[in-house]
Scaffold this active site. Structure first.
Site, PDB file in Angstrom:
ATOM      1  N   MET A   1       8.442   7.344  44.984  1.00 42.06           N
ATOM      2  CA  MET A   1       8.912   8.718  45.167  1.00 42.06           C
ATOM      3  C   MET A   1       9.909   8.747  46.331  1.00 42.06           C
ATOM      4  SD  MET A   1       5.936  11.285  44.056  1.00 42.06           S
ATOM      5  CE  MET A   1       5.049  11.388  45.583  1.00 42.06           C
TER       6      MET A   1
ATOM      7  N   LEU B   1      11.462   5.406  51.354  1.00 40.21           N
ATOM      8  CA  LEU B   1      11.048   4.003  51.262  1.00 40.21           C
ATOM      9  C   LEU B   1      10.817   3.388  52.644  1.00 40.21           C
ATOM     10  CD1 LEU B   1      13.566   2.916  48.466  1.00 40.21           C
ATOM     11  CD2 LEU B   1      11.213   3.730  48.208  1.00 40.21           C
TER      12      LEU B   1
ATOM     13  N   GLY C   1       6.505  -1.208  53.148  1.00 40.07           N
ATOM     14  CA  GLY C   1       5.557  -1.417  52.053  1.00 40.07           C
ATOM     15  C   GLY C   1       6.278  -1.460  50.705  1.00 40.07           C
ATOM     16  N   HIS C   2       7.234  -0.525  50.519  1.00 39.81           N
ATOM     17  CA  HIS C   2       8.015  -0.520  49.268  1.00 39.81           C
ATOM     18  C   HIS C   2       8.874  -1.780  49.185  1.00 39.81           C
ATOM     19  CE1 HIS C   2       7.469   3.960  49.829  1.00 39.81           C
ATOM     20  NE2 HIS C   2       7.045   3.797  48.601  1.00 39.81           N
TER      21      HIS C   2
ATOM     22  N   GLN D   1       2.628  15.831  39.939  1.00 39.55           N
ATOM     23  CA  GLN D   1       1.470  15.291  40.650  1.00 39.55           C
ATOM     24  C   GLN D   1       1.176  16.023  41.954  1.00 39.55           C
ATOM     25  OE1 GLN D   1       3.551  11.338  40.876  1.00 39.55           O
ATOM     26  NE2 GLN D   1       2.482  11.162  42.806  1.00 39.55           N
TER      27      GLN D   1
ATOM     28  N   ASP E   1      -3.155   2.261  47.135  1.00 34.49           N
ATOM     29  CA  ASP E   1      -3.524   3.407  46.286  1.00 34.49           C
ATOM     30  C   ASP E   1      -4.296   2.857  45.097  1.00 34.49           C
ATOM     31  OD1 ASP E   1      -2.293   5.386  47.855  1.00 34.49           O
ATOM     32  OD2 ASP E   1      -0.346   4.826  47.048  1.00 34.49           O
TER      33      ASP E   1
HETATM   34  O1  PAF Z   1       2.713   5.987  44.232  1.00 29.44           O
HETATM   35  C1  PAF Z   1       3.686   6.745  44.064  1.00 29.44           C
HETATM   36  O2  PAF Z   1       4.649   6.740  44.839  1.00 29.44           O
HETATM   37  C2  PAF Z   1       3.702   7.707  42.877  1.00 29.44           C
HETATM   38  O3  PAF Z   1       2.429   8.189  42.605  1.00 29.44           O
HETATM   39  C3  PAF Z   1       4.344   7.100  41.622  1.00 29.44           C
HETATM   40  C4  PAF Z   1       3.555   5.922  41.098  1.00 29.44           C
HETATM   41  C5  PAF Z   1       5.770   6.673  41.921  1.00 29.44           C
HETATM   42  C6  PAF Z   1       4.389   8.149  40.504  1.00 29.44           C
HETATM   43  O4  PAF Z   1       5.127   9.259  40.870  1.00 29.44           O
END
Ligand code: PAF
Length: 280
Positions: free
Chosen positions: A26, A29, A32-33, A57, A146
């Site tokens: 999302m 960044l 971790g990303h 979400q 997560d």
């Molecule tokens: O973990 C996240 O950043 C979000 O839940 C995802 C998997 C990109 C879905 O929007």
């Protein structure tokens, strides 16, 4: 590196013959990303990172509008990580109208984080299913921090027959043991010291498991550490549970298979999550 929405992605994807790894994000960044993208780079010929703040979400009391969107910095990080395509669709492209048909996360999505955020995991799975359909990845890389999201995505891949490999990257920890999270910046020194009971509890559980303890004793070992921390002050436990990794149901004492010790605790005013895997 190319950047675009659905049309540009489809055109780009048609021209590629190599394997594709997807890192769904999302945005906002961080390192971790970056680790997820590095793993994706190692696993496939081409890397697609999606940057999409998914309204589905977010709960009514959660601030979708205020969610950080530092797109320029995000693009630079993707470039540095060797991403081939940044998929950054507009909300109106992903959801031209409110979707009638959604993925249901079922019972696994109603417990733990799902109990605190009703509907959250339906929104996550719906957008992840859309990303899988659009990007057609051979591999998808998710963080194991997560863990409930990871377990649900794994279950969706199995239950809905998505043809891809799911890769989970282990929790990255700071030198003091606390799982890395963007939320850690909200902790003052006192909160952080209280929060360290979380990794200590997981370590205690790992220690007794290594001596051959069963599920009940493993969970108890962690609980003793957390209860002492709650008594000392500065931390409250939301949940601590040893669950079957396949369905997130509590492990009975004679459980055999892969399990997860899930914990969520509030240090100061910050809610943190962590987990550890076990084999019985
Ligand atoms: O973990 C996240 O950043 C979000 O839940 C995802 C998997 C990109 C879905 O929007």
């Amino acid at each position: 590196m190319e950047i675009g929405g659905i049309q540009a992605l489809r055109a780009w994807r048609k021209g590629q013959s190599g394997t594709v790894a997807l890192v769904p994000t999302m945005g906002a960044l961080h390192s971790g990303h970056q680790a997820l993208m590095d793993r994706a780079r190692e696993s496939a010929d081409l890397v697609v990172t999606s940057i999409f703040v998914n309204p589905l979400q977010f709960g009514a009391d959660e601030d979708f509008v205020k969610y950080p969107r530092p797109f320029t910095a995000d693009k630079a990080l993707c470039e540095e990580a060797g991403v081939d395509f940044v998929f950054a669709p507009a909300v109106g492209e992903m959801y031209p109208s409110a979707p009638e048909v959604r993925v249901s996360s079922g019972r696994m999505g109603e417990v733990f984080e799902g109990a605190a955020r009703p509907g959250h995991f339906d929104g996550v799975l719906t957008v992840v299913a859309k990303l899988f359909t659009l990007v057609k990845p051979d591999i998808a890389v998710f963080g194991l921090k997560d863990i409930q999201q990871y377990c649900l995505v794994r279950r969706m891949i199995e239950d809905l027959n998505f043809d891809l490999e799911l890769v989970g990257l282990p929790v990255v920890r700071d030198p003091d043991g606390l799982a890395m999270s963007s939320r850690n910046t909200f902790l003052n020194a006192e909160d952080r010291s209280a929060a360290l009971a979380i990794p200590r509890a997981l370590e205690a559980a790992v220690e007794v498991a290594s001596q051959g303890a069963g599920p009940g004793d493993v969970e108890r070992a962690a609980r003793v550490v957390l209860d002492a921390a709650v008594t000392a002050g500065g931390i409250d436990v939301d949940y601590l549970s040893l669950v079957d990794a396949g369905n997130l149901q509590p492990c009975p004492n004679d459980f055999r298979g892969s399990a997860l010790l899930l914990v969520s605790a509030i240090a100061g005013a910050t809610r943190l999550i962590d987990n550890a895997p076990f084999e019985f």
